[in-house]
Design a protein around this motif. Structure first.
Motif, PDB file in Angstrom:
ATOM      1  N   GLY A   1       2.701   4.278 -11.150  1.00  0.00           N
ATOM      2  CA  GLY A   1       1.942   4.857 -10.038  1.00  0.00           C
ATOM      3  C   GLY A   1       2.791   5.681  -9.104  1.00  0.00           C
ATOM      4  N   ALA A   2       4.109   5.386  -9.057  1.00  0.00           N
ATOM      5  CA  ALA A   2       5.018   6.137  -8.180  1.00  0.00           C
ATOM      6  C   ALA A   2       5.400   7.462  -8.836  1.00  0.00           C
ATOM      7  CB  ALA A   2       6.262   5.307  -7.906  1.00  0.00           C
ATOM      8  N   PHE A   3       6.168   8.257  -8.122  1.00  0.00           N
ATOM      9  CA  PHE A   3       6.565   9.581  -8.622  1.00  0.00           C
ATOM     10  C   PHE A   3       8.079   9.710  -8.664  1.00  0.00           C
ATOM     11  CE2 PHE A   3       2.306   9.976  -7.238  1.00  0.00           C
ATOM     12  CZ  PHE A   3       1.723  10.930  -8.055  1.00  0.00           C
TER      13      PHE A   3
ATOM     14  N   ASP B   1      -5.875  15.826 -11.831  1.00  0.00           N
ATOM     15  CA  ASP B   1      -5.523  14.887 -10.770  1.00  0.00           C
ATOM     16  C   ASP B   1      -4.606  13.802 -11.319  1.00  0.00           C
ATOM     17  OD1 ASP B   1      -5.517  13.995  -8.207  1.00  0.00           O
ATOM     18  OD2 ASP B   1      -7.641  13.461  -8.111  1.00  0.00           O
ATOM     19  N   PHE B   2      -3.776  13.260 -10.426  1.00  0.00           N
ATOM     20  CA  PHE B   2      -2.950  12.129 -10.877  1.00  0.00           C
ATOM     21  C   PHE B   2      -3.733  10.832 -10.768  1.00  0.00           C
ATOM     22  CE2 PHE B   2      -1.300  13.186  -6.496  1.00  0.00           C
ATOM     23  CZ  PHE B   2      -1.726  12.057  -5.824  1.00  0.00           C
ATOM     24  N   ASP B   3      -3.100   9.742 -11.159  1.00  0.00           N
ATOM     25  CA  ASP B   3      -3.783   8.449 -11.182  1.00  0.00           C
ATOM     26  C   ASP B   3      -3.777   7.861  -9.757  1.00  0.00           C
ATOM     27  OD1 ASP B   3      -4.621   5.830 -11.513  1.00  0.00           O
ATOM     28  OD2 ASP B   3      -3.483   5.511 -13.372  1.00  0.00           O
ATOM     29  N   ILE B   4      -4.890   8.094  -9.057  1.00  0.00           N
ATOM     30  CA  ILE B   4      -4.997   7.690  -7.655  1.00  0.00           C
ATOM     31  C   ILE B   4      -4.923   6.169  -7.514  1.00  0.00           C
ATOM     32  CG2 ILE B   4      -6.598   7.628  -5.675  1.00  0.00           C
ATOM     33  CD1 ILE B   4      -5.587  10.396  -6.076  1.00  0.00           C
ATOM     34  N   ALA B   5      -5.638   5.468  -8.378  1.00  0.00           N
ATOM     35  CA  ALA B   5      -5.676   4.006  -8.269  1.00  0.00           C
ATOM     36  C   ALA B   5      -4.277   3.419  -8.474  1.00  0.00           C
ATOM     37  CB  ALA B   5      -6.652   3.435  -9.296  1.00  0.00           C
TER      38      ALA B   5
ATOM     39  N   ALA C   1       1.157  13.200  -2.739  1.00  0.00           N
ATOM     40  CA  ALA C   1      -0.156  13.137  -2.081  1.00  0.00           C
ATOM     41  C   ALA C   1      -0.359  14.347  -1.162  1.00  0.00           C
ATOM     42  CB  ALA C   1      -0.273  11.836  -1.279  1.00  0.00           C
ATOM     43  N   SER C   2       0.725  14.800  -0.536  1.00  0.00           N
ATOM     44  CA  SER C   2       0.608  15.932   0.385  1.00  0.00           C
ATOM     45  C   SER C   2       0.365  17.242  -0.363  1.00  0.00           C
ATOM     46  CB  SER C   2       1.876  16.047   1.246  1.00  0.00           C
ATOM     47  OG  SER C   2       2.038  14.874   1.997  1.00  0.00           O
TER      48      SER C   2
ATOM     49  N   GLN D   1      -4.030   9.923   2.754  1.00  0.00           N
ATOM     50  CA  GLN D   1      -4.506  11.167   2.148  1.00  0.00           C
ATOM     51  C   GLN D   1      -5.301  10.933   0.874  1.00  0.00           C
ATOM     52  OE1 GLN D   1      -1.713  14.653   2.392  1.00  0.00           O
ATOM     53  NE2 GLN D   1      -0.311  13.085   3.126  1.00  0.00           N
ATOM     54  N   ILE D   2      -4.985   9.863   0.159  1.00  0.00           N
ATOM     55  CA  ILE D   2      -5.702   9.668  -1.112  1.00  0.00           C
ATOM     56  C   ILE D   2      -6.918   8.749  -0.978  1.00  0.00           C
ATOM     57  CG2 ILE D   2      -3.787  10.223  -2.660  1.00  0.00           C
ATOM     58  CD1 ILE D   2      -3.349   7.171  -2.961  1.00  0.00           C
TER      59      ILE D   2
END
Lengths: 288, 380
Positions: free
Chosen positions: B136-138, B180-184, B161-162, B222-223
């Motif tokens: 989930g992190a980047f 989109d990335f994996d928001i959850a 997120a920004s 933001q998400i």
């Protein structure tokens, strides 16, 4: 074109980056290229391209990964603000562990001297502590006696080292199976340390953290807190004790008593947080 | 008390013109340096857009001519540009992509037709960790095989997120958010980092830190805004933790010396308990409180202001240092100004010279508030 923030690069910097560039464009994975990554990283520790390239060279040349760990240590000591080194080191360790023959030679103990060294240079180095957090998780060292001894020594040396307290909490209470004797032993330990230095936020966070993680009622701490925050005395010894008494009053639905404590904090013991104490009073009054 | 507007304007302008040799150790943050100085000027109402028009091309020159046509991204400094036919190691950089877009925003450049937001989001999504402890992190860059490389921490989560917000992805219907990335997964990663006493760190059960807490919570806000309506425990504990970041050592309770307790820090903010105050934490801590607490900034704002104007503002050169002794630098100068703008927004009655120049600041993106409307216009 106008360039904002034009940096007055040194000749050394420009020539190093330009020679790195040649190796990158031709994807030359050689000893010379490896040497250039070292030079580039000593000038610019946050140059991710050089880190990636270095890792690729190591793999292509089949370099001795233990030697690479030694190299990491030298670089870390030479520049303690080099944060990228810790992630790189993790990658190298993972490469070692992927190969059964190498994994058999890897000793967890090997990581300890570099920690010791880095922590002695800066006992609160956030990146080094984050690495230690990974290290404990990766090798499941929660119950390792040496690990606990390491933090205890740091706490004995400086009971206000919040990083050390956090690590201790992580070792003992981050999994949900803390034994009753450990809990009792740590509560005693806190009481002893608080007696020596009652106005130390790290200690109170540790103590209250144990209560929260074990879901124990704070009211058990009432008499203990009273020793450091007897509101009938001329002055108290710890604002954190008073704050905890307020939490106990909230836990027991004694709203008026809690507000009285908040008011004391506001008026006398912790006035810089006046808006916060007001906010808490207002909040509990609204909830009743 | 006085905010030295003209001196700060001169300081930022000086840095925009050129930086000394020691700044080369920040070359990989080159676009960040530009962002700090431009926004520093903008926040005190001294950014002359006409004078800066040449910077737009400068930023676009950091767009990498990638072999992979499915993604778009920026490099961190043109020092690292490679020949476009041999550029597998011209690595796309997540933070630089954020700073590039933020700079274009403040220059009021309409980049909606010059970049492809779906390709940028594809790049961002590829930087996300897909499994393991850090799922989930980047990570900060893609290596030459297109795999994410580098430390994954909350700073990168914030940047991801920004970027998504600046690209207007948060306002698109799900069916159009093709990359989109994996928001959850990001949400779960962030919430897992809340410490038991409040605050966040980059790893579970590591030491909470104001800067990382800002990054985690501003990303979360933001998400998924619904988290902030819930009154969850982590919000209360984090408000409590934040309230304690404002530094004060009254004699009544602090009777013995400790090397990290310095009375000059009083009124300022620290990043963790028992550490020194620093200009940048004024921003991280106050901006966070604004995001988390409906009752506004629960701090002693006059003392917070006094610390910034009286201690870390550099009276001769302009700009702000990290503390009273330090030389000013663009990062602390920008966040010093942003903090004062935020104080002014919350306490307009607290008067000081220079306050009328301050522009409203957006706490999530740390940009001018009015640029949120500009973002909406870009994608409408």
């Amino acid at each position: 074109m106008s360039e904002p923030c034009q940096i007055m690069y040194s000749e050394e910097y420009l020539s190093t980056m330009s020679s790195l560039k040649q190796y990158l464009e031709t994807k030359t994975y050689t000893e010379e290229a490896l040497q250039v990554t070292e030079e580039a990283l000593s000038l610019l520790a946050s140059h991710y391209t050089a880190w990636c390239f270095r890792l690729d060279i190591i793999k292509h040349l089949g370099k001795d990964l233990f030697e690479e760990l030694n190299w990491c240590e030298e670089v870390a000591i030479a520049n303690e603000k080099n944060y990228q080194i810790w992630n790189y080191r993790q990658r190298v360790i993972e490469l070692i562990l992927e190969d059964p023959a190498l994994a058999a030679q890897f000793q967890v103990r090997r990581e300890l001297p570099i920690f010791q060294m880095m922590i002695s240079m800066d006992e609160k180095n956030h990146h080094v502590w984050l690495y230690r957090n990974w290290f404990v998780k990766r090798f499941e060292l929660y119950d390792d006696a040496g690990e606990l001894e390491f933090v205890n020594k740091l706490i004995d040396k400086d009971a206000r080292n919040n990083s050390a307290w956090t690590h201790k909490f992580f070792l003992l209470f981050s999994r949900n199976d803390a034994a009753e004797n450990i809990v009792a032993q740590e509560l005693d330990f806190c009481r002893e340390k608080i007696a020596l230095c009652p106005q130390n936020p790290s200690l109170w966070n540790y103590l209250l953290g144990i209560y929260a993680s074990q879901e124990r009622l704070l009211v058990e701490l009432k008499d203990f807190c009273g020793q450091y925050a007897n509101i009938n005395d001329e002055e108290i010894k710890s604002s954190f004790a008073l704050e905890t008494l307020a939490k106990i009053a909230v836990e027991q639905n004694d709203v008026l008593l809690a507000c009285r404590y908040y008011d004391l904090l506001l008026q006398k013991y912790d006035p810089i947080r006046a808006s916060y104490w007001n906010y808490l009073s207002k909040k509990i009054l609204l909830n009743t | 008390m006085k905010l030295l507007i003209d001196k700060h304007a001169r300081y930022f302008q000086l840095c925009l013109n050129s930086l000394p040799q020691k700044a080369q150790s920040e070359d990989s943050n080159k676009l960040a340096l530009v962002y700090f100085n431009l926004y520093g000027l903008a926040l005190i109402g001294k950014l002359d857009l006409e004078k800066c028009s040449g910077y737009v091309d400068y930023v676009y020159q950091h767009l990498i001519p990638l072999q992979d046509l499915l993604i778009q991204a920026f490099r961190s400094s043109n020092t690292f540009a490679l020949d476009s036919s041999k550029n597998d190691y011209d690595l796309p950089n997540l933070s630089s992509t954020f700073f590039a877009l933020a700079i274009l925003l403040v220059l009021e450049e309409d980049f909606s037709s010059k970049i492809d937001r779906h390709k940028i989001m594809n790049f961002v999504s590829r930087c996300q960790v897909k499994d393991g402890l850090e799922k989930g992190a980047f990570r900060p860059v893609l290596d030459c095989n297109g795999n994410p490389y580098g430390e994954s921490d909350l700073r990168l989560c914030y940047v991801a997120a920004s970027i998504r917000t600046i690209l207007g992805y948060d306002k698109l219907p799900a069916s159009e958010r093709v990359n989109d990335f994996d928001i959850a997964a990001l949400e779960a990663f962030i919430l897992d980092k809340v410490a038991i006493a409040g605050g966040l760190s980059s790893a579970a059960c590591a030491e909470a830190h104001s800067g990382l807490t800002f990054c985690g919570i501003a990303a979360l806000k933001q998400i998924s805004r619904e988290h902030f309506l819930s009154g969850a425990n982590w919000i209360d504990s984090t408000i409590e933790w934040l309230a304690h970041r404002q530094v004060d050592y009254p004699d009544l309770l602090y009777k013995e010396d400790y090397e990290f307790y310095d009375s000059i820090d009083e009124g300022g903010f620290n990043g963790r308990p028992n550490k020194f105050a620093d200009t940048c934490y004024s921003w991280w801590v106050m901006a966070l409180m604004q995001m988390l607490c409906h009752d506004g900034l629960l701090f002693d704002l006059p003392r917070a202001l006094e610390y910034l104007l009286g201690v870390t503002q550099h009276k001769l050169m302009g700009g702000f240092g990290k503390d009273g002794q330090a030389f000013p630098d663009p990062f602390h100068s920008f966040l010093g100004i942003a903090s004062i703008a935020l104080i002014h927004q919350n306490a307009p009655d607290l008067e000081f010279e220079g306050m009328e120049s301050l522009q409203p600041v957006d706490v999530e993106l740390v940009i001018l508030k009015k640029l949120r409307d500009f973002i909406d216009q870009l994608w409408s």
